[in-house]
Design an enzyme around this catalytic site. Structure first.
Site, PDB file in Angstrom:
ATOM      1  N   ASP A 117      -2.417   2.772  -4.266  1.00  0.00           N
ATOM      2  CA  ASP A 117      -3.659   2.790  -3.504  1.00  0.00           C
ATOM      3  C   ASP A 117      -4.645   1.823  -4.157  1.00  0.00           C
ATOM      4  O   ASP A 117      -4.357   1.210  -5.187  1.00  0.00           O
ATOM      5  CB  ASP A 117      -4.223   4.202  -3.464  1.00  0.00           C
ATOM      6  CG  ASP A 117      -3.233   5.162  -2.824  1.00  0.00           C
ATOM      7  OD1 ASP A 117      -2.581   4.756  -1.841  1.00  0.00           O
ATOM      8  OD2 ASP A 117      -3.113   6.293  -3.319  1.00  0.00           O
ATOM      9  N   HIS A 177       0.818  -1.218   0.000  1.00  0.00           N
ATOM     10  CA  HIS A 177       0.000   0.000   0.000  1.00  0.00           C
ATOM     11  C   HIS A 177       0.852   1.268   0.000  1.00  0.00           C
ATOM     12  O   HIS A 177       0.351   2.377  -0.190  1.00  0.00           O
ATOM     13  CB  HIS A 177      -0.937  -0.002   1.210  1.00  0.00           C
ATOM     14  CG  HIS A 177      -2.250   0.705   0.963  1.00  0.00           C
ATOM     15  ND1 HIS A 177      -2.347   1.818   0.164  1.00  0.00           N
ATOM     16  CD2 HIS A 177      -3.501   0.444   1.400  1.00  0.00           C
ATOM     17  CE1 HIS A 177      -3.615   2.220   0.138  1.00  0.00           C
ATOM     18  NE2 HIS A 177      -4.333   1.403   0.870  1.00  0.00           N
TER      19      HIS A 177
END
Lengths: 424, 310
Positions: A399, A395
């Site tokens: 995204d 992450h």
């Protein structure tokens, strides 16, 4: 002659001594397999760099040795000119040596420096990368930072103290969990009455270390999509017999999936990258690792340049790698250089799983079991063959939007497979 | 001098003229010619008279009109004053101050521009002070006068007119051997003294605008050095640049660099670097060449940039 553990692989820092194939006193010919070495990439048999008599074994079976560490001594008879003796392992695996990082010997585990092998060819450009200042070494040592994962912002790419501090602050590039976990969590010396203690095999230990690295160093998010693979099943059925006859191998769903992955990775380069501390490192090659269960444990052979192969070509590569993985004959280059990993958990009956990213890649995707299910299509209920794709991703690098864009691209490609999909 | 009547001044032009830079302007009127003594043009005797008076309980402040003319005192200061306490097993000592204006950048050429600190700083038994600001000059001079041993008190000529600062009327002293962090920073330590403190502060401001945080350490006393402050700063920043107007080889910078190398090696993140005057026998007279010889904020900023980027 002192025999050192050869330096292999870009991110390999140490190896575990497996079985000694020669015993003390044995006659050894040059290139004879000397000892099994297990690294976090692959098992290999290390060939003897010289002919002679094995006079002592310094690293015992199961012992972890840093690359370049002393493992044995061979008594060499006569005067063998030094120039005739190749550097350990250089001749049989030149491609591995060329890419070898410079490893620090007898130093806290800071990992490869990423420099070239030959220290003498000291060009101004590379010298900055190879030599660390006292402050950098000290800070890296205190925080167990693997300097090979730190990007240098100093002159000629030199790693500065600030770069290391930044890496520490960001919580990346730490080797601590990987190295500390096995050391700081020893099993109780005496098992309880109702317990049995199974010592770790070298490969189990390495898998454990890699999993800890992934779980502790990468903040991972997870997503899943459903894919209607009815078209894929039909297409595979249609070509299966002919392919078997013509190529002599069975065509599975996997080459279709890898094809869809490779094309989608090309469109979504963020998925084919690594976290670089203060940057993201995009990988230009699309090298897809395929997780395989073998009798020895989990292996991840890599299909290099997967985007350049047809479905038939991929089928052959998969078959070849699977076959050699089963026979424990994977070579080092077969497991190196992966940029993305696919895992067919469906073969185990799983319909949903949450894989751990193969450190230091950006993402890993599983194909789950194909299940016939009633599905609403145009407000009517139909029975379709459905499969889940599950993906874990770093992450820090991307995204949900980028990750979903990618996994939906894979889904679209798999659902688009039909009677006209070419195999060659 | 008001506080302690043992204190007296001697030197060329210190009385009627009030000192060539007016450092003792008005002293003759206030303290009289027994305590403010104009001497002949004979530096060796100025030093020798001061040593003799100091041994006999006085607190002389001897002035050498320009440090360029300090060389005749070497025998007296280095050969004698520095060794009296040791040689007499502590029975005698020499509580004197030898003041001298030094440094270049004033169109002074060969004989009015020299930097002499390194010659004296080499000598055990001496203390060497070189203040950069008016505030420090007062506090350090008081400490030098009250010190029980010989102190060489060097004042940069340019700072007389170039630097202005508040000096409180009330009594205060600054301990010898105490460096002062004139500017706090994170990325780079610049260790300097005298006039160069001001050029370094100016250069640090330029670097701050470029996003580099520079710490400026003013040594103030060159012997004994305040190792603790130097090391504390370098341990924090990991990089050290030493700046002085005096030429490089055998200068104060080499000593500071060695202390850092010996005591803070593990903290270093770059080469300990010296920026100093060129290896030229003396200050040139031509204004253009003098400017080339002297360090300034631009040259210092360049050196700071280079080390910061390392």
């Amino acid at each position: 002659m002192k025999i050192e553990l050869p330096q292999v692989g870009e991110s390999v820092t140490e190896g575990v001594i497996g079985k000694w194939l020669k015993q003390i006193g044995d006659r050894v010919e040059k290139f004879d397999p000397l000892v099994e070495v297990v690294t976090d990439k692959v098992n290999m048999e290390m060939p003897s760099p010289v002919s002679g008599t094995l006079s002592s074994i310094i690293a015992q079976e199961g012992e972890t040795v840093p690359m370049g560490g002393l493992i044995a001594e061979i008594e060499v008879e006569g005067e063998e000119p030094a120039s005739a003796v190749p550097a350990p392992i250089a001749a049989p695996q030149p491609q591995a040596v060329n890419r070898t990082g410079e490893l620090l010997k007898d130093v806290a585990p800071v990992g490869p420096t990423g420099g070239v092998l030959n220290m003498e060819t000291d060009t101004p450009v590379s010298s900055g990368r190879k030599r660390y200042s006292p402050a950098v070494l000290r800070l890296a040592g205190e925080h167990n930072v693997d300097l090979s994962h730190v990007n240098g912002s100093g002159m000629n790419g030199r790693i500065t103290r600030k770069d290391v501090q930044q890496a520490i602050d960001q919580g990346v590039a730490t080797t601590e969990p990987a190295t500390a976990a096995p050391q700081t969590a020893p099993a109780p010396a005496v098992p309880g009455a109702d317990e049995e203690r199974i010592p770790l095999t070298p490969i189990r230990r390495l898998i454990a270390e890699n999993m800890v690295k992934s779980a502790t160093l990468i903040p991972q998010a997870w997503t899943t999509v459903e894919v209607d693979v009815s078209g894929l099943i039909q297409r595979r059925q249609a070509v299966r017999a002919e392919f078997q006859e013509r190529e002599g191998i069975n065509i599975t769903y996997l080459p279709f999936v890898i094809k869809a992955l490779a094309e989608s990775l090309k469109e979504n380069p963020l998925l084919n990258s690594s976290w670089g501390g203060d940057s993201i490192i995009l990988k230009k090659r699309i090298n897809i690792g395929v997780a395989m269960a073998t009798s020895e444990g989990l292996m991840v052979p890599v299909i290099h340049n997967a985007d350049t192969l047809s479905i038939a070509g991929l089928a052959k590569r998969v078959h070849d790698l699977t076959d050699r993985a089963r026979r424990s004959q994977l070579r080092l280059e077969d497991v190196q250089g992966g940029t993305f990993t696919a895992n067919n958990t469906g073969v185990l009956g799983s319909v949903e799983s949450k894989p751990l990213v193969n450190y230091p890649q950006a993402a890993i995707m599983t194909t789950e079991a194909i299940v016939k299910r009633p599905v609403a299509i145009n407000d009517a209920i139909a029975i379709r063959s459905m499969m889940n794709l599950c993906m874990s991703f770093d992450h820090r690098i991307m995204d949900g939007a980028e990750a979903s864009g990618f996994i939906n691209a894979v889904k679209a490609r798999l659902e688009a497979i039909g009677p006209n999909t070419g195999i060659y | 001098m008001q506080r302690d009547e043992r204190v007296f001044i001697l030197g060329e032009d210190v009385g009627a003229r009030g000192g060539v830079f007016l450092a003792t302007d008005g002293f003759l009127e206030e303290f009289g010619e027994e305590r403010v003594i104009d001497t002949p043009l004979a530096e060796a005797s100025i030093a020798a008279v001061a040593i003799g008076a100091a041994i006999h309980g006085m607190r002389p402040i001897a002035e050498i009109e320009f440090a360029d003319f300090i060389w005749p005192t070497i025998n007296q200061i280095v050969g004698e004053a520095a060794k009296v306490r040791y040689g007499t097993n502590g029975q005698l000592h020499v509580p004197m101050v030898l003041r001298a204006p030094q440094g270049g950048g004033v169109r002074g050429a060969l004989y009015h521009s020299q930097s002499v600190e390194a010659f004296f700083a080499h000598t055990p038994g001496l203390k060497v002070v070189n203040p950069a600001t008016p505030y420090d000059a007062k506090g350090l001079l008081k400490s030098a006068i009250r010190d029980e041993d010989p102190v060489i008190f060097l004042e940069h000529k340019r700072t007389y007119r170039l630097v202005r600062g508040e000096v409180p009327d009330e009594e205060y002293t600054i301990p010898l051997s105490s460096a002062d962090v004139k500017l706090e920073g994170e990325d780079l330590s610049v260790i300097t003294y005298g006039l160069m403190v001001h050029h370094c502060l100016e250069a640090a401001q330029t670097l701050a605008d470029e996003g580099v945080s520079v710490e400026v350490v003013d040594l103030r006393t060159l012997r004994p050095l305040d190792s603790e402050t130097i090391l504390e700063s370098v341990r924090k920043t990991g990089k050290a640049l030493i700046v002085h107007e005096d030429s490089k080889a055998g200068g104060i910078g080499g000593e500071v660099a060695s202390i850092i190398g010996e005591e803070a090696f593990e903290y270093l993140d770059g080469p300990v670097t010296r920026l100093a005057g060129p290896e030229v026998p003396a200050m040139p007279f031509s204004p253009a060449m003098e400017a080339m010889y002297m360090l300034d904020a631009d040259k210092i900023a360049d050196a700071m940039r280079k080390l910061a980027a390392y």
